[in-house]
Design a protein around this motif. Structure first.
Motif, PDB file in Angstrom:
ATOM      1  N   VAL A  70      29.964  47.169  35.433  1.00 41.60           N
ATOM      2  CA  VAL A  70      28.932  46.882  36.429  1.00 41.60           C
ATOM      3  C   VAL A  70      28.523  48.193  37.072  1.00 41.60           C
ATOM      4  O   VAL A  70      29.368  48.964  37.524  1.00 41.60           O
ATOM      5  CB  VAL A  70      29.482  45.907  37.498  1.00 41.60           C
ATOM      6  CG1 VAL A  70      28.430  45.627  38.554  1.00 41.60           C
ATOM      7  CG2 VAL A  70      29.945  44.609  36.827  1.00 41.60           C
ATOM      8  N   GLY A  72      26.381  50.139  40.008  1.00 45.62           N
ATOM      9  CA  GLY A  72      25.616  50.147  41.251  1.00 45.62           C
ATOM     10  C   GLY A  72      24.847  51.465  41.305  1.00 45.62           C
ATOM     11  O   GLY A  72      23.848  51.668  40.616  1.00 45.62           O
ATOM     12  N   VAL A 147      33.675  55.652  53.983  1.00 44.22           N
ATOM     13  CA  VAL A 147      34.014  56.584  55.072  1.00 44.22           C
ATOM     14  C   VAL A 147      32.841  57.532  55.264  1.00 44.22           C
ATOM     15  O   VAL A 147      32.514  58.292  54.349  1.00 44.22           O
ATOM     16  CB  VAL A 147      35.263  57.428  54.714  1.00 44.22           C
ATOM     17  CG1 VAL A 147      35.680  58.296  55.894  1.00 44.22           C
ATOM     18  CG2 VAL A 147      36.408  56.537  54.264  1.00 44.22           C
ATOM     19  N   TYR A 409      42.613  57.270  48.734  1.00 48.80           N
ATOM     20  CA  TYR A 409      41.398  56.482  48.967  1.00 48.80           C
ATOM     21  C   TYR A 409      40.816  56.129  47.604  1.00 48.80           C
ATOM     22  O   TYR A 409      40.459  57.020  46.831  1.00 48.80           O
ATOM     23  CB  TYR A 409      40.409  57.306  49.796  1.00 48.80           C
ATOM     24  CG  TYR A 409      39.062  56.646  49.996  1.00 48.80           C
ATOM     25  CD1 TYR A 409      38.944  55.269  50.174  1.00 48.80           C
ATOM     26  CD2 TYR A 409      37.894  57.397  50.014  1.00 48.80           C
ATOM     27  CE1 TYR A 409      37.699  54.663  50.354  1.00 48.80           C
ATOM     28  CE2 TYR A 409      36.652  56.811  50.206  1.00 48.80           C
ATOM     29  CZ  TYR A 409      36.568  55.434  50.357  1.00 48.80           C
ATOM     30  OH  TYR A 409      35.343  54.829  50.537  1.00 48.80           O
TER      31      TYR A 409
HETATM   32  C1  FAD Z   1      28.465  63.011  45.684  1.00 51.68           C
HETATM   33  C2  FAD Z   1      29.367  61.905  46.167  1.00 51.68           C
HETATM   34  C3  FAD Z   1      29.579  61.755  47.522  1.00 51.68           C
HETATM   35  C4  FAD Z   1      30.407  60.735  47.992  1.00 51.68           C
HETATM   36  N1  FAD Z   1      30.601  60.593  49.356  1.00 51.68           N
HETATM   37  C5  FAD Z   1      31.343  59.574  49.810  1.00 51.68           C
HETATM   38  C6  FAD Z   1      31.525  59.392  51.209  1.00 51.68           C
HETATM   39  O1  FAD Z   1      31.047  60.159  52.035  1.00 51.68           O
HETATM   40  N2  FAD Z   1      32.269  58.341  51.630  1.00 51.68           N
HETATM   41  C7  FAD Z   1      32.848  57.476  50.749  1.00 51.68           C
HETATM   42  O2  FAD Z   1      33.481  56.524  51.214  1.00 51.68           O
HETATM   43  N3  FAD Z   1      32.707  57.632  49.417  1.00 51.68           N
HETATM   44  C8  FAD Z   1      31.975  58.661  48.934  1.00 51.68           C
HETATM   45  N4  FAD Z   1      31.843  58.842  47.581  1.00 51.68           N
HETATM   46  C9  FAD Z   1      32.591  57.972  46.670  1.00 51.68           C
HETATM   47  C10 FAD Z   1      31.815  56.697  46.363  1.00 51.68           C
HETATM   48  O3  FAD Z   1      31.966  55.793  47.441  1.00 51.68           O
HETATM   49  C11 FAD Z   1      32.365  56.041  45.095  1.00 51.68           C
HETATM   50  O4  FAD Z   1      32.183  56.923  44.004  1.00 51.68           O
HETATM   51  C12 FAD Z   1      31.691  54.705  44.818  1.00 51.68           C
HETATM   52  O5  FAD Z   1      32.478  53.973  43.905  1.00 51.68           O
HETATM   53  C13 FAD Z   1      30.301  54.894  44.248  1.00 51.68           C
HETATM   54  O6  FAD Z   1      29.628  53.686  44.214  1.00 51.68           O
HETATM   55  P1  FAD Z   1      28.368  53.533  43.236  1.00 51.68           P
HETATM   56  O7  FAD Z   1      27.875  52.141  43.374  1.00 51.68           O
HETATM   57  O8  FAD Z   1      27.443  54.661  43.454  1.00 51.68           O
HETATM   58  O9  FAD Z   1      29.050  53.795  41.832  1.00 51.68           O
HETATM   59  P2  FAD Z   1      29.214  52.979  40.475  1.00 51.68           P
HETATM   60  O10 FAD Z   1      29.820  53.965  39.541  1.00 51.68           O
HETATM   61  O11 FAD Z   1      27.968  52.307  40.082  1.00 51.68           O
HETATM   62  O12 FAD Z   1      30.270  51.867  40.863  1.00 51.68           O
HETATM   63  C14 FAD Z   1      31.592  52.182  41.276  1.00 51.68           C
HETATM   64  C15 FAD Z   1      32.466  50.947  41.087  1.00 51.68           C
HETATM   65  O13 FAD Z   1      31.985  49.893  41.924  1.00 51.68           O
HETATM   66  C16 FAD Z   1      31.595  48.770  41.147  1.00 51.68           C
HETATM   67  N5  FAD Z   1      30.362  48.217  41.732  1.00 51.68           N
HETATM   68  C17 FAD Z   1      29.267  48.894  42.128  1.00 51.68           C
HETATM   69  N6  FAD Z   1      28.369  48.059  42.678  1.00 51.68           N
HETATM   70  C18 FAD Z   1      28.914  46.826  42.616  1.00 51.68           C
HETATM   71  C19 FAD Z   1      28.491  45.538  43.043  1.00 51.68           C
HETATM   72  N7  FAD Z   1      27.332  45.341  43.632  1.00 51.68           N
HETATM   73  N8  FAD Z   1      29.331  44.479  42.816  1.00 51.68           N
HETATM   74  C20 FAD Z   1      30.526  44.658  42.209  1.00 51.68           C
HETATM   75  N9  FAD Z   1      30.980  45.849  41.802  1.00 51.68           N
HETATM   76  C21 FAD Z   1      30.177  46.921  42.007  1.00 51.68           C
HETATM   77  C22 FAD Z   1      31.402  49.307  39.740  1.00 51.68           C
HETATM   78  O14 FAD Z   1      31.618  48.335  38.755  1.00 51.68           O
HETATM   79  C23 FAD Z   1      32.452  50.411  39.662  1.00 51.68           C
HETATM   80  O15 FAD Z   1      33.717  49.870  39.354  1.00 51.68           O
HETATM   81  C24 FAD Z   1      31.040  59.867  47.082  1.00 51.68           C
HETATM   82  C25 FAD Z   1      30.847  60.037  45.699  1.00 51.68           C
HETATM   83  C26 FAD Z   1      30.015  61.040  45.246  1.00 51.68           C
HETATM   84  C27 FAD Z   1      29.836  61.229  43.772  1.00 51.68           C
END
Ligand code: FAD
Length: 457
Positions: A70, A72, A147, A409
């Motif tokens: 999945v 996001g 966070v 985390y």
């Molecule tokens: C540049 C950068 C800065 C960041 N800064 C922070 C920060 O300041 N604070 C913090 O807390 N984290 C931070 N992160 C970490 C971030 O929260 C995680 O990487 C998070 O998992 C990213 O979510 P995404 O939806 O973009 O990623 P994706 O890779 O799309 O998803 C991550 C995981 O969540 C699942 N998922 C996504 N959306 C859904 C949904 N709607 N329903 C069910 N499952 C879903 C996916 O299957 C996967 O397992 C940062 C990461 C990066 C790369």
């Protein structure tokens, strides 16, 4: 007809969204994620446009026995939004946002980015706290905890979550909140994508008409680093800080002679009155003559640094919690960073506490409420050989700062073994999560994540 082409035809017949296969134009772009070096080839990528698409993909993946990933915002460090050989359910088109300024609540679809939400809410002087980067998806960020710049004032993102609409492994659409499916609601707040696909999140909005903050760059000496951390801990809850100890990037705001020199590249946000904010920021400005001081009153969305579109770094990283960054730890940080020649290397330090720490550890699946400082160590690399050296550096660095807290985390974890994932869920949290997993996803359909296997019957 092969299993694959049969599934593709069924998907095309059943869905409103686009179904992309390897021969299609746009396939490579559709499987590109934020981090570089992740080269997985799904059989099918579905860009869902509504809840029906989400439910159909879940059902077809389950029936065909195909791995389901999945997506996001695509920012997972471990590349969890991609499957090799399976289906990717891409939620990026699900980005509707309904703001209710009177009730101070918002319904946001699961594929929205933090930046799009923050910008739209900011136009009404309202905010929900996500992370430090606009392009991160609210999906992954929220489900792991969240966070950000409002963590001390309003808690983690999950502390601002009121309800979620979840498509589960058996193809149902469930509501989860404090009263309805409370076990699921508890697990969603920290347990990641293990329990289903969140099609919509309902958040609390806070009045944040303006903040005082922005970027402050100081020389990275041990007294400045330790002083920064002491000031951040002593600050009122309105102030949340992120201190990146790193070589100064070649930004136009940074004098050329400082480029590449170790600095404390800090982002600070005081969510409150301007005068009180200036008072809260004064101790940081006094630590040393600032190299760059861009602290000023601004709107909350202005805090977010603009991002480059095609930026796909390859990095190694470690996440950990510590109790203190005193003078000794600060010396360790400076000497470890000085000893590396990685062009980008960083020790990111975030003081926690405040509203986040007032939620009981067992109140949500994020149990690290008493942890005082979150540390993230990272180094970028370019070749596989270089990666080995960067890995060793980051591991030794983490060991040198370790203060006995084994926790991590989950949102900053890379590829991780079950034992490592368990460290994200200490105490009874793991057992409780695996019991909820058994109830909502007994066959572990949602396993491309930091996986919590279902408890055995
Ligand atoms: C540049 C950068 C800065 C960041 N800064 C922070 C920060 O300041 N604070 C913090 O807390 N984290 C931070 N992160 C970490 C971030 O929260 C995680 O990487 C998070 O998992 C990213 O979510 P995404 O939806 O973009 O990623 P994706 O890779 O799309 O998803 C991550 C995981 O969540 C699942 N998922 C996504 N959306 C859904 C949904 N709607 N329903 C069910 N499952 C879903 C996916 O299957 C996967 O397992 C940062 C990461 C990066 C790369």
């Amino acid at each position: 007809m092969s299993v694959q082409s049969e599934v593709v035809s069924q998907l095309r017949a059943a869905l409103n969204g686009r179904v992309i296969v390897p021969d299609d134009k746009g396939y490579d772009l559709a499987r590109t994620v934020f981090y570089g070096g992740i080269d997985r080839r799904p059989q099918v990528i579905v860009r869902a446009v509504d809840r029906n698409d989400v439910l159909q993909v879940i059902t077809l993946a389950r029936q065909a026995g195909l791995e389901l990933a999945v997506r996001g915002g695509g920012h997972s460090f471990a590349g969890h939004s991609l499957s090799d050989g399976g289906i990717v359910l891409d939620l990026r088109e699900l980005r509707a946002l309904q703001l209710d300024p009177e009730r101070r609540t918002a319904w946001a679809e699961g594929g929205l980015t933090a930046g799009a939400y923050t910008k739209a809410a900011g136009e009404l002087g309202l905010a929900t706290g996500f992370g430090d980067t606009g392009s991160v998806g609210i999906g992954g960020l929220t489900l792991g905890g969240g966070v950000g710049y409002l963590v001390r004032k309003y808690g983690l993102t999950i502390d601002q979550l009121l309800a979620a609409e979840v498509a589960t492994a058996d193809g149902q659409l469930l509501r989860a909140d404090a009263e309805t499916n409370p076990d699921l609601f508890w697990a969603l707040r920290g347990g990641g994508g293990n329990f289903g696909v969140v099609t919509r999140f309902q958040f609390r909005l806070h009045e944040v008409p303006s903040v005082v903050g922005g970027m402050l760059i100081l020389p990275a000496t041990p007294p400045v680093i330790a002083g920064f951390m002491a000031a951040a801990e002593a600050a009122p809850d309105e102030l949340s800080t992120i201190a990146n100890v790193m070589p100064a990037p070649p930004m136009p705001q940074v004098p050329a002679e400082q480029h590449g020199q170790l600095v404390v590249f800090a982002l600070l946000v005081y969510a409150g009155e301007v005068d009180a904010g200036e008072r809260a920021l004064a101790p940081f400005r006094k630590l040393a003559t600032p190299i760059v001081d861009m602290l000023r009153p601004m709107t909350y969305p202005e805090v977010f640094v603009p991002e480059e579109g095609e930026y796909h770094p390859t990095a190694v990283a470690r996440t950990m919690f510590v109790d203190t960054i005193d003078r000794n730890s600060a010396e360790e940080i400076v000497s470890r960073l000085e000893a590396s020649d990685a062009p980008v290397r960083v020790a990111q330090l975030r003081v926690l506490g405040g509203a986040m720490a007032r939620v009981p550890a067992e109140g949500t699946a994020f149990a690290h409420r008493a942890s005082r400082i979150m540390v993230n160590l990272a180094a970028f690399y370019e070749s596989p050989e270089e990666r080995v050296a960067r890995e060793a550096w980051v591991s030794d660095f983490a060991a040198s700062l370790h203060q006995g807290n084994q926790g991590v985390y989950v949102n900053f974890l890379g590829d991780a073994s079950e034992a490592q994932v368990r460290t994200a869920y200490p105490g009874s949290t793991w057992d409780r999560l695996s019991a909820v997993k058994r109830r909502y996803d007994p066959a572990n359909l949602f396993r491309v994540n930091h996986n919590i296997p279902p408890a055995s019957p």
